[in-house]
Design an enzyme around this catalytic site. Structure first.
Site, PDB file in Angstrom:
ATOM      1  N   HIS A 138       1.112  -1.253  -0.065  1.00 36.20           N
ATOM      2  CA  HIS A 138      -0.166   0.031  -0.104  1.00 36.20           C
ATOM      3  C   HIS A 138       0.959   1.284  -0.033  1.00 36.20           C
ATOM      4  O   HIS A 138       2.023   1.462   0.499  1.00 36.20           O
ATOM      5  CB  HIS A 138      -0.836   0.029   1.132  1.00 36.20           C
ATOM      6  CG  HIS A 138      -1.922   1.163   1.466  1.00 36.20           C
ATOM      7  ND1 HIS A 138      -1.388   2.475   1.951  1.00 36.20           N
ATOM      8  CD2 HIS A 138      -3.204   1.093   1.127  1.00 36.20           C
ATOM      9  CE1 HIS A 138      -2.762   2.924   1.929  1.00 36.20           C
ATOM     10  NE2 HIS A 138      -3.802   2.225   1.371  1.00 36.20           N
ATOM     11  N   ASP A 215       3.273  -4.470   7.767  1.00 34.97           N
ATOM     12  CA  ASP A 215       2.075  -3.673   7.685  1.00 34.97           C
ATOM     13  C   ASP A 215       1.076  -4.881   7.883  1.00 34.97           C
ATOM     14  O   ASP A 215       0.463  -5.457   6.841  1.00 34.97           O
ATOM     15  CB  ASP A 215       2.040  -2.848   6.296  1.00 34.97           C
ATOM     16  CG  ASP A 215       0.665  -2.380   6.020  1.00 34.97           C
ATOM     17  OD1 ASP A 215      -0.321  -2.396   6.758  1.00 34.97           O
ATOM     18  OD2 ASP A 215       0.600  -1.732   4.785  1.00 34.97           O
ATOM     19  N   GLN A 218      -4.274  -5.100   6.702  1.00 34.98           N
ATOM     20  CA  GLN A 218      -5.302  -6.037   6.183  1.00 34.98           C
ATOM     21  C   GLN A 218      -5.094  -7.341   6.684  1.00 34.98           C
ATOM     22  O   GLN A 218      -6.156  -8.043   6.729  1.00 34.98           O
ATOM     23  CB  GLN A 218      -5.089  -6.210   4.815  1.00 34.98           C
ATOM     24  CG  GLN A 218      -5.196  -5.070   3.801  1.00 34.98           C
ATOM     25  CD  GLN A 218      -6.852  -4.495   3.951  1.00 34.98           C
ATOM     26  OE1 GLN A 218      -7.492  -5.267   4.453  1.00 34.98           O
ATOM     27  NE2 GLN A 218      -6.986  -3.365   3.708  1.00 34.98           N
ATOM     28  N   LYS A 241     -10.543  -0.852  10.451  1.00 31.62           N
ATOM     29  CA  LYS A 241     -10.878  -2.014   9.614  1.00 31.62           C
ATOM     30  C   LYS A 241     -10.976  -3.331  10.310  1.00 31.62           C
ATOM     31  O   LYS A 241     -11.194  -4.407   9.916  1.00 31.62           O
ATOM     32  CB  LYS A 241      -9.565  -2.542   8.930  1.00 31.62           C
ATOM     33  CG  LYS A 241      -9.209  -1.314   7.725  1.00 31.62           C
ATOM     34  CD  LYS A 241      -7.908  -1.626   7.099  1.00 31.62           C
ATOM     35  CE  LYS A 241      -7.234  -0.664   6.328  1.00 31.62           C
ATOM     36  NZ  LYS A 241      -8.086   0.002   5.266  1.00 31.62           N
ATOM     37  N   CYS A 381      -4.761   2.504  -3.648  1.00 31.72           N
ATOM     38  CA  CYS A 381      -3.639   3.100  -3.170  1.00 31.72           C
ATOM     39  C   CYS A 381      -2.574   2.016  -3.200  1.00 31.72           C
ATOM     40  O   CYS A 381      -1.721   1.665  -2.165  1.00 31.72           O
ATOM     41  CB  CYS A 381      -3.856   3.391  -1.558  1.00 31.72           C
ATOM     42  SG  CYS A 381      -5.087   4.527  -1.212  1.00 31.72           S
TER      43      CYS A 381
HETATM   44  N1  C6P Z   1      -6.084   0.321   2.826  1.00 38.81           N
HETATM   45  C1  C6P Z   1      -8.335   0.061   1.332  1.00 38.81           C
HETATM   46  O1  C6P Z   1      -9.203   0.501   0.873  1.00 38.81           O
HETATM   47  P1  C6P Z   1      -4.865   3.480   7.202  1.00 38.81           P
HETATM   48  O2  C6P Z   1      -5.759   4.576   6.112  1.00 38.81           O
HETATM   49  O3  C6P Z   1      -3.847   4.299   7.691  1.00 38.81           O
HETATM   50  O4  C6P Z   1      -6.069   3.127   8.167  1.00 38.81           O
HETATM   51  O5  C6P Z   1      -4.640   2.365   6.465  1.00 38.81           O
HETATM   52  C2  C6P Z   1      -3.449   2.363   5.296  1.00 38.81           C
HETATM   53  C3  C6P Z   1      -3.139   1.064   4.853  1.00 38.81           C
HETATM   54  C4  C6P Z   1      -1.994   0.320   4.738  1.00 38.81           C
HETATM   55  N2  C6P Z   1      -1.962  -0.708   4.490  1.00 38.81           N
HETATM   56  C5  C6P Z   1      -2.729  -1.477   3.774  1.00 38.81           C
HETATM   57  C6  C6P Z   1      -2.263  -2.941   3.424  1.00 38.81           C
HETATM   58  C7  C6P Z   1      -3.848  -1.032   3.469  1.00 38.81           C
HETATM   59  O6  C6P Z   1      -4.818  -1.608   3.020  1.00 38.81           O
HETATM   60  C8  C6P Z   1      -4.120   0.326   4.219  1.00 38.81           C
HETATM   61  C9  C6P Z   1      -5.495   0.952   3.950  1.00 38.81           C
HETATM   62  C10 C6P Z   1      -7.611   0.670   2.444  1.00 38.81           C
HETATM   63  O7  C6P Z   1      -7.528  -1.002   0.902  1.00 38.81           O
HETATM   64  C11 C6P Z   1      -7.839   2.194   2.103  1.00 38.81           C
HETATM   65  S1  C6P Z   1      -6.772   2.907   1.102  1.00 38.81           S
END
Ligand code: C6P
Length: 427
Positions: A138, A215, A218, A241, A381
């Site tokens: 991401h 990370d 997910q 999430k 993203c």
């Molecule tokens: N992915 C998706 O629709 P935040 O926004 O900081 O809570 O998470 C960022 C992030 C980081 N790593 C991974 C693997 C992610 O999937 C995400 C967030 C969402 O896939 C929003 S772009």
């Protein structure tokens, strides 16, 4: 309606029945209508829905014991502090961490990764040191390292993605070498659902003396997670999430690393003493938590985790696996469909990225919405993934604890309507 309860086996020797009807009753939003149809929420990788228990905890805090934490001697402040610090213990237990003080509250995964980039990385890395990430990251796990490269002169290396969305492990073995100081790797791809062999990669990195940041945005919401088993030194994830509120993230780190790191932001709560000349830092985790935190949402995140614990993460994973199998088997029959991601279903999370021939993913998303089906369309993203697949975007359905086979049927029916609507070779 037929009662939906499943036996997903045993988890820590506790026999559980996965009562899908009971779970769905806890999520009032699932009853709402969108464009005249009952909502089918399949955008869980973006953010999950919240159960009544979490919503009630938010209300309870503001109604019964709203106060600042760590500051007051009065009863309300003590109650708020106990609940807030209690959430830290719940998170530590959930990811198998030894010490709740290793849990640092942030706003989200993005901030957790940036915290490491600004503190640990800037204190420990010099020009020429190498950071290994992958092509399926991401943007949150790419951009902070590119910014660091531009500031410090570190070298960024990418483990390539193979066409099916898995990582090229042979290349990873070549890339992770004596100059590698950090491996920053996703537990699961948000764009394709690939579950990454983190422990195997971490072992390669540790053999070279490198630090491993995972990370878990997910992975943690969907997979049983143990920080030590996966070989992480840092783990970042977001509450929103995994049934929790927005605005709360976690950075877990090994205590010896956290203690040696400089603070992130300066201000109240993160200091031990301040004179007009200089300041000294509070202990971990408070050293990294400047200012009044997001108290209500953090406490309610603890409630969200207790909800997941009651289900059991093995059962959560089994449920999503079952939905994934069903979805892939049904979606593959839609005319003109392309399904992205690993062929081997055992290394996939509950994410299906797809395209329909001749239809832009945004149009797919819009037509699906007219049938009440919420999915995400775009690059998610994860633009390097799109570049590797040579496509601008995908449509993505992503599942969670409350989704049903009937909802996947609704998705597939709506996909067939997209094909009919846009005509072309498959209409
Ligand atoms: N992915 C998706 O629709 P935040 O926004 O900081 O809570 O998470 C960022 C992030 C980081 N790593 C991974 C693997 C992610 O999937 C995400 C967030 C969402 O896939 C929003 S772009």
């Amino acid at each position: 309606m037929m009662r939906q309860s499943f036996n997903y086996g045993t988890d820590a020797n506790v026999h559980r029945v996965y009562d899908l009807d009971a779970i769905r009753r806890d999520f009032p939003i699932l009853k709402r209508e969108v464009n005249g149809k009952t909502l089918v929420y399949l955008d869980n990788a973006a953010t999950s829905q919240k159960p009544v228990q979490v919503i009630a905890e938010l209300t309870r805090y503001y109604r019964d014991y709203n106060a600042n934490v760590h500051r007051g001697v009065h009863t309300l402040s003590q109650e708020a502090t106990a609940a807030y610090e209690g959430a830290r213990e719940i998170v530590a237990r959930f990811i198998g961490a030894k010490d709740p003080c290793e849990i640092i509250w942030t706003r989200n995964t993005t901030e957790s990764i940036n915290l490491v980039a600004h503190t640990w990385a800037r204190a420990n890395l010099v020009a020429g040191d190498e950071i290994v990430i992958s092509e399926i990251e991401h943007h949150s796990n790419i951009v902070p390292w590119q910014m660091l490269r531009d500031d410090v002169g570190v070298v960024l290396r990418y483990i390539p993605m193979l066409q099916d969305g898995t990582l090229d492990m042979a290349a990873a073995k070549r890339l992770i070498g004596p100059k590698t100081k950090l491996l920053a790797i996703t537990q699961m791809s948000n764009a394709l659902g690939t579950i990454v062999p983190v422990a195997e990669l971490a072992a390669l990195a540790h053999a070279q003396g490198a630090i491993v940041l995972v990370d878990g945005a997910q992975g943690v919401p969907h997979l049983p997670t143990d920080v030590y088993a996966m070989g992480a030194d840092f783990l970042a994830f977001s509450a929103h999430k995994m049934l929790g509120p927005t605005g709360v993230g976690v950075l877990w780190g090994r205590m010896e690393l956290l203690e040696a790191m400089p603070p992130f932001m300066g201000g109240g709560d993160m200091i031990l003493s301040v004179t007009m000349q200089h300041s000294t830092w509070n202990d971990v985790p408070h050293k990294f938590e400047a200012g009044t935190p997001n108290i209500a949402d953090t406490i309610a995140f603890g409630t969200a985790i207790e909800y997941l614990e009651a289900l059991g993460m093995e059962a959560v994973r089994a449920h999503e696996r079952e939905l994934l199998d069903y979805a892939l088997d049904r979606m593959v029959d839609v005319p003109g469909v392309t399904l992205y991601g690993p062929i081997d279903r055992s290394i996939r999370g509950g994410v299906v990225s797809f395209g329909l021939e001749g239809v832009h993913p945004h149009d797919i998303g819009q037509v699906l919405d007219s049938y009440g089906v919420a999915i995400r369309a775009g690059h998610h993203c994860a633009q390097p993934v799109m570049a590797r697949l040579e496509i601008p975007a995908t449509a993505r359905a992503s599942f969670y604890i409350y989704n049903t086979r009937a909802e996947i049927d609704a998705l597939v029916d709506a996909m067939r309507e997209v094909v009919r609507y846009f005509g072309g070779v498959h209409a």
